[in-house]
Design an enzyme around this catalytic site. Structure first.
Site, PDB file in Angstrom:
ATOM      1  N   GLU A 111      -3.182  -7.573  -8.102  1.00 40.15           N
ATOM      2  CA  GLU A 111      -2.391  -6.340  -8.046  1.00 40.15           C
ATOM      3  C   GLU A 111      -0.949  -6.700  -8.335  1.00 40.15           C
ATOM      4  OE1 GLU A 111      -2.406  -4.699  -4.094  1.00 40.15           O
ATOM      5  OE2 GLU A 111      -2.156  -6.661  -3.149  1.00 40.15           O
ATOM      6  N   TYR A 156       4.350  -0.639   7.547  1.00 36.39           N
ATOM      7  CA  TYR A 156       5.143   0.466   6.996  1.00 36.39           C
ATOM      8  C   TYR A 156       4.287   1.337   6.088  1.00 36.39           C
ATOM      9  CZ  TYR A 156       5.447  -1.809   2.382  1.00 36.39           C
ATOM     10  OH  TYR A 156       5.144  -2.364   1.165  1.00 36.39           O
ATOM     11  N   LYS A 159      -0.762  -3.283   5.381  1.00 40.22           N
ATOM     12  CA  LYS A 159       0.539  -2.981   4.768  1.00 40.22           C
ATOM     13  C   LYS A 159       1.655  -3.428   5.716  1.00 40.22           C
ATOM     14  CE  LYS A 159       2.775   0.604   1.972  1.00 40.22           C
ATOM     15  NZ  LYS A 159       2.683  -0.139   0.702  1.00 40.22           N
ATOM     16  N   LEU A 187      -4.205  -4.336  -1.609  1.00 41.84           N
ATOM     17  CA  LEU A 187      -3.946  -3.193  -0.742  1.00 41.84           C
ATOM     18  C   LEU A 187      -4.706  -1.977  -1.260  1.00 41.84           C
ATOM     19  CD1 LEU A 187      -2.149  -2.136   1.660  1.00 41.84           C
ATOM     20  CD2 LEU A 187      -0.556  -1.360  -0.107  1.00 41.84           C
TER      21      LEU A 187
END
Length: 286
Positions: free
Chosen positions: A181, A33, A148, A206
């Site tokens: 993250e 996505y 992702k 990411l």
């Protein structure tokens, strides 16, 4: 006005939007996505988002659901039909519908869903001006978080824990104490020397699109960036900490695990990055 979504070739009322129960995104989280910010009638950083989509699809051997130029038309049409001037446009591509079996099915057509929604920019501004709290959680995700994918259960659990703790975000932390993250954001600190620090995006996190654009913003503002790991302890002793994403841009962090960062107030560097972001980011007419 009712919301409109795009599902596999059709624009439909959002309340009626659906996919088949054997869509592999539903069965296996076999999909990817992207989320783009819509600001002042522009889709922000669309080129970088679609480039990352291309990489994610390639890493999972999923075909594009349509030509890139056609997908751009769909994104703009969904934004237009929903009359979104400030908000988000979300797109999801899965491997498609097939009888449930783990190996890739042959000849399956990818599924595509696109939605858009409005967000109050003033509410986001107020949140940034107040700053947010984060908690830390142990890293428990798979090794390919650079893709992702829609497989976000560890992120969901981390976000829920943050919510139950009265925090906005959760930072994943390695066994060695290094911050990776957030559950839906990239993590940053500003050292006492004024250097921006964020973990390298070649592995383990990411490669955030807003993160990439902030490199350009920092260069314009004359700020130095170091890509390296940092610990929770270093973050707590830093001049500032902040998080970034398409929805948050650069949002100051004022506390980590209940302990204040610096003086416990939003930092000027994060706010200056946020203020300059829109002028430097790519802006595609919606």
């Amino acid at each position: 006005m009712p919301r409109i979504s795009y599902v596999n070739g059709r624009y439909v009322a959002h309340r009626n939007a659906s996919v088949h129960i054997e869509d592999r995104g539903y069965q296996f989280a076999d999909g990817v996505y992207e989320v783009c910010e819509i600001a002042r009638g522009f889709i922000v950083d669309m080129t970088r988002h679609l480039d990352r989509l291309d990489r994610s699809l390639s890493e999972l051997s999923i075909d594009w659901p349509m030509h890139r130029s056609a997908l751009i038309v769909v994104l703009r049409e969904v934004v237009r039909r929903n009359r979104v001037r400030n908000g988000l446009v979300y797109l999801q591509v899965t491997r498609g519908v097939a009888p449930r079996d783990h190996p890739f099915p042959a000849g399956t057509r990818p599924s595509l869903v696109v939605t858009a929604k409005k967000i109050d920019p003033e509410a986001l501004r107020h949140k940034a001006e107040a700053g947010v709290n984060v908690i830390t959680v142990p890293e428990n995700r798979w090794d390919r978080v650079d893709i992702k994918t829609v497989g976000l259960l560890p992120n969901v659990l981390a976000k829920q824990k943050a919510k139950e703790s009265g925090a906005y975000e959760a930072w994943f932390v390695d066994p060695d104490g290094a911050v990776k993250e957030g559950a839906s954001t990239n993590a940053w600190i500003v050292t006492n020397e004024g250097i921006l620090v964020t973990r390298p995006a070649d592995h383990g996190i990411l490669r955030g699109i807003t993160r990439a654009t902030l490199f350009n913003v920092a260069a314009r503002l004359g700020l130095r960036i170091e890509e390296r790991a940092f610990t929770v302890e270093e973050a707590l002793s830093a001049r500032e900490a902040f998080l970034s994403s398409a929805t948050t841009l650069a949002t100051p962090i004022v506390a980590i695990d209940g302990h204040p960062v610096a003086n416990g107030h939003p930092g000027s560097v994060a706010l200056s990055l946020r203020q300059a972001f829109f002028e430097i980011a790519e802006k595609s007419p919606a």
